[in-house]
Design a protein around this motif. Structure first.
Motif, PDB file in Angstrom:
ATOM      1  N   THR A  10       0.827  -1.218   0.000  1.00 52.50           N
ATOM      2  CA  THR A  10       0.000   0.000   0.000  1.00 52.50           C
ATOM      3  C   THR A  10       0.856   1.261   0.000  1.00 52.50           C
ATOM      4  O   THR A  10       0.318   2.370   0.029  1.00 52.50           O
ATOM      5  CB  THR A  10      -0.932   0.008   1.222  1.00 52.50           C
ATOM      6  N   ALA A  11       2.167   1.102  -0.005  1.00 55.71           N
ATOM      7  CA  ALA A  11       3.085   2.243  -0.037  1.00 55.71           C
ATOM      8  C   ALA A  11       3.934   2.151  -1.304  1.00 55.71           C
ATOM      9  O   ALA A  11       4.041   1.096  -1.924  1.00 55.71           O
ATOM     10  CB  ALA A  11       3.970   2.248   1.204  1.00 55.71           C
ATOM     11  N   ASP A  12       4.532   3.218  -1.670  1.00 55.59           N
ATOM     12  CA  ASP A  12       5.386   3.248  -2.866  1.00 55.59           C
ATOM     13  C   ASP A  12       6.808   2.850  -2.463  1.00 55.59           C
ATOM     14  O   ASP A  12       7.732   3.654  -2.440  1.00 55.59           O
ATOM     15  CB  ASP A  12       5.363   4.640  -3.490  1.00 55.59           C
ATOM     16  N   LEU A  13       6.978   1.559  -2.141  1.00 57.62           N
ATOM     17  CA  LEU A  13       8.254   1.037  -1.672  1.00 57.62           C
ATOM     18  C   LEU A  13       8.712  -0.121  -2.545  1.00 57.62           C
ATOM     19  O   LEU A  13       7.976  -1.091  -2.743  1.00 57.62           O
ATOM     20  CB  LEU A  13       8.138   0.565  -0.218  1.00 57.62           C
ATOM     21  N   ARG A  14       9.926   0.018  -3.058  1.00 60.20           N
ATOM     22  CA  ARG A  14      10.521  -0.985  -3.934  1.00 60.20           C
ATOM     23  C   ARG A  14       9.552  -1.332  -5.058  1.00 60.20           C
ATOM     24  O   ARG A  14       8.947  -0.457  -5.670  1.00 60.20           O
ATOM     25  CB  ARG A  14      10.944  -2.228  -3.123  1.00 60.20           C
ATOM     26  N   ALA A  15       9.355  -2.618  -5.355  1.00 61.85           N
ATOM     27  CA  ALA A  15       8.539  -3.003  -6.515  1.00 61.85           C
ATOM     28  C   ALA A  15       7.095  -3.330  -6.149  1.00 61.85           C
ATOM     29  O   ALA A  15       6.334  -3.771  -6.996  1.00 61.85           O
ATOM     30  CB  ALA A  15       9.170  -4.219  -7.194  1.00 61.85           C
ATOM     31  N   TYR A  16       6.692  -3.104  -4.894  1.00 60.11           N
ATOM     32  CA  TYR A  16       5.410  -3.633  -4.436  1.00 60.11           C
ATOM     33  C   TYR A  16       4.243  -2.665  -4.523  1.00 60.11           C
ATOM     34  O   TYR A  16       3.097  -3.083  -4.463  1.00 60.11           O
ATOM     35  CB  TYR A  16       5.557  -4.160  -2.997  1.00 60.11           C
ATOM     36  N   GLY A  17       4.482  -1.390  -4.629  1.00 61.33           N
ATOM     37  CA  GLY A  17       3.356  -0.458  -4.633  1.00 61.33           C
ATOM     38  C   GLY A  17       3.463   0.565  -5.727  1.00 61.33           C
ATOM     39  O   GLY A  17       4.458   0.678  -6.437  1.00 61.33           O
ATOM     40  N   GLY A  18       2.388   1.293  -5.918  1.00 64.67           N
ATOM     41  CA  GLY A  18       2.422   2.451  -6.776  1.00 64.67           C
ATOM     42  C   GLY A  18       1.708   2.322  -8.101  1.00 64.67           C
ATOM     43  O   GLY A  18       1.236   3.313  -8.651  1.00 64.67           O
ATOM     44  N   GLN A  19       1.602   1.124  -8.669  1.00 66.97           N
ATOM     45  CA  GLN A  19       1.018   1.008  -9.999  1.00 66.97           C
ATOM     46  C   GLN A  19      -0.495   0.816  -9.951  1.00 66.97           C
ATOM     47  O   GLN A  19      -1.220   1.358 -10.774  1.00 66.97           O
ATOM     48  CB  GLN A  19       1.659  -0.158 -10.756  1.00 66.97           C
ATOM     49  N   TYR A  20      -0.960   0.039  -9.016  1.00 66.95           N
ATOM     50  CA  TYR A  20      -2.380  -0.238  -8.899  1.00 66.95           C
ATOM     51  C   TYR A  20      -2.928   0.427  -7.629  1.00 66.95           C
ATOM     52  O   TYR A  20      -2.171   0.870  -6.760  1.00 66.95           O
ATOM     53  CB  TYR A  20      -2.632  -1.752  -8.864  1.00 66.95           C
ATOM     54  N   TYR A  21      -4.239   0.432  -7.506  1.00 66.12           N
ATOM     55  CA  TYR A  21      -4.876   1.096  -6.369  1.00 66.12           C
ATOM     56  C   TYR A  21      -4.376   0.527  -5.048  1.00 66.12           C
ATOM     57  O   TYR A  21      -4.074   1.268  -4.112  1.00 66.12           O
ATOM     58  CB  TYR A  21      -6.400   0.943  -6.462  1.00 66.12           C
ATOM     59  N   ASP A  22      -4.290  -0.781  -4.973  1.00 69.85           N
ATOM     60  CA  ASP A  22      -3.832  -1.392  -3.725  1.00 69.85           C
ATOM     61  C   ASP A  22      -2.457  -2.034  -3.901  1.00 69.85           C
ATOM     62  O   ASP A  22      -2.108  -2.988  -3.231  1.00 69.85           O
ATOM     63  CB  ASP A  22      -4.850  -2.437  -3.230  1.00 69.85           C
ATOM     64  N   GLY A  23      -1.656  -1.505  -4.822  1.00 71.93           N
ATOM     65  CA  GLY A  23      -0.302  -1.995  -4.997  1.00 71.93           C
ATOM     66  C   GLY A  23      -0.196  -3.036  -6.088  1.00 71.93           C
ATOM     67  O   GLY A  23      -1.190  -3.590  -6.560  1.00 71.93           O
ATOM     68  N   LYS A  24       1.039  -3.306  -6.500  1.00 69.40           N
ATOM     69  CA  LYS A  24       1.265  -4.302  -7.547  1.00 69.40           C
ATOM     70  C   LYS A  24       1.074  -5.722  -7.015  1.00 69.40           C
ATOM     71  O   LYS A  24       0.666  -6.614  -7.748  1.00 69.40           O
ATOM     72  CB  LYS A  24       2.686  -4.145  -8.098  1.00 69.40           C
ATOM     73  N   TYR A  25       1.424  -5.930  -5.761  1.00 69.69           N
ATOM     74  CA  TYR A  25       1.342  -7.270  -5.168  1.00 69.69           C
ATOM     75  C   TYR A  25       0.601  -7.196  -3.838  1.00 69.69           C
ATOM     76  O   TYR A  25       1.184  -7.395  -2.769  1.00 69.69           O
ATOM     77  CB  TYR A  25       2.738  -7.850  -4.964  1.00 69.69           C
ATOM     78  N   PRO A  26      -0.688  -6.889  -3.858  1.00 75.15           N
ATOM     79  CA  PRO A  26      -1.451  -6.852  -2.603  1.00 75.15           C
ATOM     80  C   PRO A  26      -1.589  -8.256  -2.033  1.00 75.15           C
ATOM     81  O   PRO A  26      -1.431  -9.262  -2.741  1.00 75.15           O
ATOM     82  CB  PRO A  26      -2.802  -6.293  -3.039  1.00 75.15           C
ATOM     83  N   LEU A  27      -1.912  -8.333  -0.758  1.00 76.30           N
ATOM     84  CA  LEU A  27      -2.120  -9.633  -0.120  1.00 76.30           C
ATOM     85  C   LEU A  27      -3.215 -10.433  -0.812  1.00 76.30           C
ATOM     86  O   LEU A  27      -3.201 -11.670  -0.790  1.00 76.30           O
ATOM     87  CB  LEU A  27      -2.469  -9.442   1.358  1.00 76.30           C
ATOM     88  N   SER A  28      -4.156  -9.752  -1.454  1.00 79.81           N
ATOM     89  CA  SER A  28      -5.267 -10.443  -2.106  1.00 79.81           C
ATOM     90  C   SER A  28      -4.819 -11.335  -3.256  1.00 79.81           C
ATOM     91  O   SER A  28      -5.554 -12.239  -3.675  1.00 79.81           O
ATOM     92  CB  SER A  28      -6.296  -9.428  -2.623  1.00 79.81           C
ATOM     93  N   VAL A  29      -3.609 -11.134  -3.763  1.00 81.24           N
ATOM     94  CA  VAL A  29      -3.080 -12.011  -4.821  1.00 81.24           C
ATOM     95  C   VAL A  29      -2.836 -13.408  -4.261  1.00 81.24           C
ATOM     96  O   VAL A  29      -2.812 -14.385  -5.012  1.00 81.24           O
ATOM     97  CB  VAL A  29      -1.783 -11.408  -5.403  1.00 81.24           C
ATOM     98  N   PHE A  30      -2.709 -13.522  -2.946  1.00 80.01           N
ATOM     99  CA  PHE A  30      -2.443 -14.806  -2.290  1.00 80.01           C
ATOM    100  C   PHE A  30      -3.575 -15.074  -1.296  1.00 80.01           C
ATOM    101  O   PHE A  30      -3.485 -14.697  -0.119  1.00 80.01           O
ATOM    102  CB  PHE A  30      -1.076 -14.774  -1.599  1.00 80.01           C
ATOM    103  N   PRO A  31      -4.650 -15.701  -1.744  1.00 80.00           N
ATOM    104  CA  PRO A  31      -5.889 -15.805  -0.956  1.00 80.00           C
ATOM    105  C   PRO A  31      -5.715 -16.440   0.415  1.00 80.00           C
ATOM    106  O   PRO A  31      -6.337 -15.984   1.386  1.00 80.00           O
ATOM    107  CB  PRO A  31      -6.803 -16.646  -1.848  1.00 80.00           C
ATOM    108  N   GLN A  32      -4.895 -17.484   0.522  1.00 79.94           N
ATOM    109  CA  GLN A  32      -4.748 -18.143   1.825  1.00 79.94           C
ATOM    110  C   GLN A  32      -4.106 -17.217   2.848  1.00 79.94           C
ATOM    111  O   GLN A  32      -4.518 -17.170   4.014  1.00 79.94           O
ATOM    112  CB  GLN A  32      -3.914 -19.423   1.665  1.00 79.94           C
ATOM    113  N   LEU A  33      -3.085 -16.473   2.421  1.00 76.99           N
ATOM    114  CA  LEU A  33      -2.443 -15.529   3.327  1.00 76.99           C
ATOM    115  C   LEU A  33      -3.382 -14.378   3.653  1.00 76.99           C
ATOM    116  O   LEU A  33      -3.458 -13.924   4.805  1.00 76.99           O
ATOM    117  CB  LEU A  33      -1.147 -15.012   2.704  1.00 76.99           C
ATOM    118  N   LYS A  34      -4.101 -13.914   2.651  1.00 75.89           N
ATOM    119  CA  LYS A  34      -5.077 -12.845   2.864  1.00 75.89           C
ATOM    120  C   LYS A  34      -6.153 -13.282   3.858  1.00 75.89           C
ATOM    121  O   LYS A  34      -6.544 -12.526   4.754  1.00 75.89           O
ATOM    122  CB  LYS A  34      -5.711 -12.463   1.522  1.00 75.89           C
ATOM    123  N   TYR A  35      -6.633 -14.515   3.741  1.00 76.16           N
ATOM    124  CA  TYR A  35      -7.638 -15.051   4.667  1.00 76.16           C
ATOM    125  C   TYR A  35      -7.081 -15.091   6.088  1.00 76.16           C
ATOM    126  O   TYR A  35      -7.779 -14.730   7.050  1.00 76.16           O
ATOM    127  CB  TYR A  35      -8.055 -16.448   4.242  1.00 76.16           C
TER     128      TYR A  35
END
Length: 521
Positions: free
Chosen positions: A464-489
């Motif tokens: 959710t922050a503009d840090l390294r490769a994980y945030g900034g491109q999409y609303y909730d980041g490039k790699y939000p927890l929701s990409v990994f459902p079990q971890l998100k759950y």
């Protein structure tokens, strides 16, 4: 008469023995002085590291593993990276001795190891004069710091592997059984610091085989096997093999972004050549004196093979990180030193001046590393973690921000030093969710097993922050927890939103969850 002759021979032998003893003392005195000079010089060029701590994120990843070991974690089970184990144990020892996670003591260790590398190359059998040996040691020390600060002053895998790698190369060139065995042992230590030294088995074997005593090859490989075996015996062997050697396909083979590769290659090569001209000019003159590269290679074939295999390590994966080049330095130094010692006149003056300028610039730059590479400020995150968790409670940093874990001084939650293993993020690759299929085998399972067995007190979501490769491109980041459902759950079920610090979303573990050793398997 026979008694007189016997007494005379005894006196002569005693005199010769005394003379030989004096000669050895003189040699020891000279070498001790030279070695002392190398140690002082190596300590001086690393002075910036005694004032500044973090130069490179790799230092933080090693520290994160060491912190986890301090709290009873197991390497490659509770603290996982794809790198060999010895640097982690070195950091662990430094943290235990000094009672904190300060990185300046390991910078000192890196300086001392650089001096060992200088002594090793200076002791090579091909260097026949004191001038050649001095040049070898000086070129080794100056070349190892002639980088931007994140590579030249850091205490990371490449720097720790340099000394044992140089020792292995030098010992392999000596034609004795003992030297061959010790060369194999030293090469094993280098591999256990940085696995790319494994390809050094080829040039080391070629150097040992020059004695034409093929049993020496057996001693070399035996020494290598013993060195690897002693360390691996302390660790879970299957996990070491999987993470260090067998799980790098995605890292090495994922299709790169060729425009990024081109910039990295040409920019990196130009910088390396420019900063290492005092080393490369004598090598070029050596080739010129030989008449051609082919003829130059015939003289010291093993050194050129050492250099070629090290270059393969720099090229592999098309990342061209500067510290990958450090493996090339020992053979280049031995190729350069004899020629550098023979250079006279104006060219010698120019090379010495260039050596002083480059080394001074590299050392001065080490005092202001943020001028060349700005790392994210993780102090606010560390302060929040310190205020809302105990030192023995793990935290999970979702993303690639190992310095937040190190500055917080908390053990790893989720086992991995960063999330790139499960997101497929890698250098010189486009960062977006399409990289997820390149996940490292077993990485996601390791995360789930860890969080369910030892639930982290806090989860820091950097997507959710503009840090390294994980945030900034999409609303909730490039790699939000929701990409990994079990971890998100897991996070949604057992955690509550606690705060947002510098854009990083922080979740706190609910009191009712205490862990379930079987849920993550």
């Amino acid at each position: 008469m026979a008694e007189v002759d016997a007494r005379t021979r005894a006196e002569v032998d005693a005199g010769q023995g005394a003379q030989a003893s004096d000669q050895w003392r003189e040699i020891a005195r000279r070498y001790a002085g030279m070695a002392g000079g190398f140690f002082v010089f190596a300590l001086l060029v690393h002075v910036p590291g005694y004032f500044h701590q973090l130069y490179d994120p790799d230092e933080a990843t090693i520290a994160d593993q060491a912190i986890t070991l301090q709290h009873g974690g197991r390497l490659y089970i509770d603290a996982i990276d794809r790198k060999p184990p010895l640097p982690t144990y070195l950091y662990h020892a430094a943290f235990a001795i000094f009672g904190n996670v300060d990185l300046r003591p390991v910078h000192l260790v890196a300086a001392l190891l650089l001096a060992v590398a200088a002594c090793a190359v200076a002791a090579d059998v091909s260097l026949r004069t004191r001038a050649q040996r001095v040049w070898a040691g000086v070129l080794m020390i100056t070349a190892a710091v002639a980088f931007l600060p994140d590579a030249g002053q850091a205490a990371n895998y490449a720097h720790f592997a340099l000394a044992p790698g140089a020792v292995a190369m030098v010992l392999a060139r000596r034609r004795s059984k003992r030297a061959a065995a010790l060369a194999g042992l030293a090469l094993a230590v280098a591999v256990l610091c940085r696995q790319t030294w494994l390809i050094g088995l080829l040039p080391a074997g070629m150097a040992v085989a020059r004695s034409r005593r093929w049993s020496h090859l057996g001693w070399m490989f035996g020494g290598f096997a013993v060195g690897i075996g002693i360390v691996v015996a302390w660790l879970p062997t299957a996990d070491v093999w999987h993470w260090v050697f067998a799980s790098n396909e995605g890292f090495l083979l994922t299709g790169p972004n060729w425009s990024m590769v081109a910039v990295s290659f040409f920019g990196g090569l130009a910088l390396l050549v420019g900063l290492h001209l005092p080393l490369l000019i004598p090598v070029a003159l050596r080739i010129r004196a030989a008449g051609s590269l082919r003829q130059a290679v015939q003289v010291d074939r093993d050194l050129w093979i050492w250099w070629a295999t090290a270059t393969v390590a720099w090229i592999s994966g098309f990342r061209f990180f500067a510290h990958y080049w450090i493996q090339s330095l020992p053979p280049l130094v031995l190729l350069a030193a004899p020629t550098a010692a023979r250079i006279t006149g104006r060219l010698r003056t120019w090379i010495l001046a260039l050596l002083v300028v480059v080394t001074t610039a590299a050392v001065v730059a080490g005092f202001t590393p943020e001028t060349f590479r700005t790392l994210p400020n993780t102090t606010p995150l560390a302060k929040y973690v310190a205020a809302h968790s105990r030192p023995d409670q793990p935290i999970l940093v979702w993303g690639n921000l190992p310095q937040a874990q190190w500055e917080s001084d908390r053990p790893l939650g989720g086992a991995l030093v960063h999330s790139d293993f499960v997101t497929g993020v890698s250098g010189n690759r486009t960062a977006d969710p399409s990289t997820v299929p390149a996940t490292t085998p077993g990485a996601y399972k390791a995360v789930l097993r860890s969080v369910y067995t030892h639930p982290p007190q806090l989860v820091l979501d950097t997507s959710t922050a503009d840090l390294r490769a994980y945030g900034g491109q999409y609303y909730d980041g490039k790699y939000p927890l929701s990409v990994f459902p079990q971890l998100k759950y897991f996070v949604d079920t057992y955690y509550t939103l606690a705060a947002r610090v510098n854009g990083v979303t922080i979740y706190r573990l609910r009191q009712e969850y205490s862990g379930n050793s079987g849920a993550g398997s």
